[in-house]
Scaffold this motif. Structure first.
Motif, PDB file in Angstrom:
ATOM      1  N   ASN A 137      87.484  33.752  19.108  1.00 38.20           N
ATOM      2  CA  ASN A 137      87.274  32.478  19.765  1.00 38.20           C
ATOM      3  C   ASN A 137      88.044  31.387  18.997  1.00 38.20           C
ATOM      4  O   ASN A 137      88.410  31.582  17.836  1.00 38.20           O
ATOM      5  N   GLY A 138      88.259  30.265  19.620  1.00 38.76           N
ATOM      6  CA  GLY A 138      89.092  29.217  19.042  1.00 38.76           C
ATOM      7  C   GLY A 138      88.622  28.652  17.716  1.00 38.76           C
ATOM      8  O   GLY A 138      89.424  28.159  16.931  1.00 38.76           O
ATOM      9  N   ASN A 139      87.317  28.716  17.437  1.00 36.81           N
ATOM     10  CA  ASN A 139      86.817  28.117  16.192  1.00 36.81           C
ATOM     11  C   ASN A 139      86.639  29.143  15.075  1.00 36.81           C
ATOM     12  O   ASN A 139      86.168  28.821  14.002  1.00 36.81           O
ATOM     13  N   LYS A 140      87.016  30.390  15.317  1.00 35.86           N
ATOM     14  CA  LYS A 140      86.791  31.430  14.316  1.00 35.86           C
ATOM     15  C   LYS A 140      87.942  31.495  13.308  1.00 35.86           C
ATOM     16  O   LYS A 140      88.898  30.732  13.396  1.00 35.86           O
ATOM     17  N   ILE A 141      87.865  32.439  12.385  1.00 45.41           N
ATOM     18  CA  ILE A 141      88.861  32.545  11.309  1.00 45.41           C
ATOM     19  C   ILE A 141      90.265  32.727  11.877  1.00 45.41           C
ATOM     20  O   ILE A 141      91.201  32.048  11.474  1.00 45.41           O
ATOM     21  N   ILE A 142      90.421  33.675  12.799  1.00 43.75           N
ATOM     22  CA  ILE A 142      91.676  33.765  13.537  1.00 43.75           C
ATOM     23  C   ILE A 142      91.324  33.695  15.015  1.00 43.75           C
ATOM     24  O   ILE A 142      90.191  33.985  15.416  1.00 43.75           O
ATOM     25  N   THR A 143      92.285  33.311  15.828  1.00 44.76           N
ATOM     26  CA  THR A 143      91.980  33.161  17.250  1.00 44.76           C
ATOM     27  C   THR A 143      93.070  33.742  18.140  1.00 44.76           C
ATOM     28  O   THR A 143      94.240  33.780  17.770  1.00 44.76           O
ATOM     29  N   THR A 144      92.627  34.209  19.310  1.00 41.66           N
ATOM     30  CA  THR A 144      93.566  34.614  20.366  1.00 41.66           C
ATOM     31  C   THR A 144      93.342  33.702  21.583  1.00 41.66           C
ATOM     32  O   THR A 144      93.636  34.088  22.712  1.00 41.66           O
ATOM     33  N   GLY A 145      92.778  32.548  21.338  1.00 41.21           N
ATOM     34  CA  GLY A 145      92.321  31.690  22.424  1.00 41.21           C
ATOM     35  C   GLY A 145      90.898  32.076  22.788  1.00 41.21           C
ATOM     36  O   GLY A 145      90.006  31.254  22.845  1.00 41.21           O
ATOM     37  N   GLY A 146      90.697  33.346  23.006  1.00 35.96           N
ATOM     38  CA  GLY A 146      89.385  33.942  23.231  1.00 35.96           C
ATOM     39  C   GLY A 146      89.596  35.431  23.159  1.00 35.96           C
ATOM     40  O   GLY A 146      90.647  35.915  23.588  1.00 35.96           O
TER      41      GLY A 146
END
Ligand SMILES: *Cc1c(COP(=O)(O)O)cnc(C)c1O
Length: 392
Positions: A200-209
Motif C-alpha cells: 500500500n502507498g504508506n508502507k515501507i515499499i509500495t506498488t501503489g497497492g
C-alpha cells in the motif's frame, strides 16, 4: 515557523529508483496486466527477502491475509487469535472466512501481541484433543494464530512458535508493516507457516497497492495461486473447481515493486535513522516514551511512534497532534483497539477479559513523520515543533 512551510506527511511513497524505467518497459512491451515477467520477478524477490521457497503476489495485503487463512484451513466458526492493537485488516480477513477473532492485549514495551497472555488463553481456556485445540466455553476450534508485527517491530515469535508447535496450530504472520525487519537475524514474513506483506502507498515499499503471500509450504503456495486466480481448473474451457477470487497483482504494479525492492535495505536504514534522530532528541523529556526495540530484533521502524503521558508533559497526544498539524506536520494516533471498534464490539471476543495496554496505547501513542526520504532538516523541524508544543 509559518503556515507557508511545506507540509510534512506521515509516510508517503519514496520513488527515487528505477520505477519509471521498469514501468515504461511494461508499457513499451504491452505486458501491463496480471501476468508477466515482473510478477514472477517480484514474487521471487519477496520469497528471497522472506527466506521462503514460495511467494504469491496479490492485489492487496488484505487479500493476502484472506487467502492465507483459507490455505491454512480456517473454517467458519473457528477461532483465530489476533492482537486488538492493530490496523483492522487482519481482523476483517478472519471475518471474511467466517471465523471469529479472539483479541489479545499488547505488551507494554514493544506494543506487540502479548504471547504470555496467549499462552494463558491456550492452556487454561482451551482443551487439546486428538482432533485439535478447542475453546472450553464455546466448543469452537482454535484454528490459527495471527500475530501482527505492529509498526514493524517483530512479535516474540520464539515463544509464539513454541505454542504453535505444542498445540499444532498454524501461524499466519501479518508482516505487512514489517518488511525488512529481523527477528534473531531472520526476516519477518518467513517466521510462521505463511506470511503476508502489503505494498500500500504508506508502507515501507509500495506498488501503489498490492500484497504478497510467502510460505515454505508448496501445497499452500499452489492453492493460494489457484484461489487468487478464480480457481480455474481449465483455462480453455473455463472450468472452475470452486469459488475463487480475482486477487491478482498486475505486471505494472509488480514492475514498480521490483524497482522498490532494489532500494529496500536503504529505505529501512533511512527509517531507522529517522527514528534514531527522534529518539536521541526526545528520550530524556519527561512524559515521552518511545516504542522500545527488543534485543535480537532489528525493526524497520515503519513509523516512529511515541507515547505522550499527559500527566507528565501537560499535553495529550491528540493536543500535540493539533499543534503539529498547525505547523503543517502530519502525525497520527494508533488505531482504535479492535475490541472497541464499532465494527467488532459485539462480535469479537476478548481473550484476556480486557485489553488495558491496547487502550492506553490508543490514548497516548502518536506516530511521527517517518517517510524514508524525509530529510534531516525536516526531522529537525518536527523536533522543534514538538519541543515548542511541550514548552521545553
Ligand atoms: C496495511 C496493513 C494491512 C493491509 O494491507 P493492504 O495492502 O492495505 O490491504 C494489513 N495488516 C496491517 C497490520 C496493515 O498495517
Amino acid at each position: 515557523m509559518s503556515s507557508e512551510a511545506a507540509f510534512i506527511p506521515l509516510s508517503v511513497p519514496d520513488l527515487q529508483g528505477r520505477e519509471w524505467e521498469l514501468i515504461k518497459d511494461c508499457l513499451d512491451t504491452g505486458w501491463v496486466s496480471s501476468v508477466g515477467a515482473y510478477v514472477d520477478r517480484f514474487e521471487k524477490s519477496l520469497a528471497e527477502q522472506a527466506g521462503t521457497s514460495y511467494a504469491v503476489a496479490t492485489s492487496s495485503g488484505t487479500a493476502a491475509l484472506h487467502v492465507a487463512l483459507l490455505v491454512a484451513g480456517v473454517k467458519p466458526g473457528d477461532l483465530v487469535l489476533v492482537p486488538s492493537m492493530t490496523f483492522i485488516a487482519p481482523v476483517n480477513a478472519i471475518t471474511y472466512v467466517g471465523a471469529v477473532p479472539v483479541f489479545m492485549d499488547a505488551e507494554p514495551r514493544h506494543w506487540q501481541m502479548d504471547v504470555g497472555l496467549m499462552e494463558i488463553f491456550l492452556t487454561e481456556e482451551c482443551v487439546f484433543r486428538a482432533d485439535g485445540l478447542f475453546h472450553k466455553d464455546s466448543g469452537a476450534r482454535v484454528a490459527a494464530l495471527l500475530p501482527v508485527h505492529v509498526l514493524g517491530h517483530p512479535v516474540d515469535m520464539e515463544h509464539l512458535m513454541k505454542l504453535a508447535r505444542t498445540f499444532e496450530i498454524p501461524v499466519i504472520e501479518d508482516a505487512t508493516e514489517s518488511l525488512g525487519s529481523l527477528y534473531h537475524g531472520k526476516p519477518t514474513g518467513g517466521l510462521g507457516h505463511v506470511g503476508c506483506f502489503s505494498f500500500n502507498g504508506n508502507k515501507i515499499i509500495t506498488t501503489g497497492g498490492g500484497g504478497m503471500l510467502v510460505t515454505e509450504n508448496a501445497d499452500w503456495a499452489k492453492r493460494a495461486k489457484y484461489l487468487t486466480t478464480q480457481a480455474k481448473d481449465d483455462p480453455v474451457e473455463y472450468i472452475h473447481g470452486e469459488i475463487g477470487y480475482n486477487y491478482r497483482l498486475t505486471n505494472l504494479q509488480a514492475a514498480m515493486g521490483c524497482a522498490q525492492m532494489e532500494r529496500l535495505a536503504r529505505m529501512v536504514a533511512q527509517r531507522r535513522q529517522i527514528r534514531e534522530r527522534y529518539f536521541n532528541s526526545l528520550r530524556e523529556l519527561p512524559g515521552l516514551t518511545f516504542q522500545e526495540e527488543a534485543p535480537n530484533v532489528t525493526s524497520n521502524f515503519w513509523l516512529s511512534t511515541l507515547l505522550v503521558d499527559e500527566k507528565k508533559c501537560s499535553i495529550s497526544a491528540r493536543a500535540l497532534r493539533q499543534k503539529l498539524s498547525a505547523e503543517r506536520i502530519d502525525s497520527r494516533p494508533l488505531w482504535q483497539p479492535i475490541h472497541q471498534s464499532p465494527a467488532y464490539r459485539r462480535s469479537g471476543w476478548v481473550g484476556a477479559a480486557a485489553c488495558p495496554v491496547a487502550e492506553r496505547l490508543f490514548d497516548q501513542a502518536l506516530s511521527l513523520p517517518s517517510t524514508s526520504s524525509l530529510s534531516e532538516k525536516d526531522v529537525d523541524r518536527v523536533l522543534r515543533a514538538i519541543r515548542y508544543a511541550l514548552e521545553v
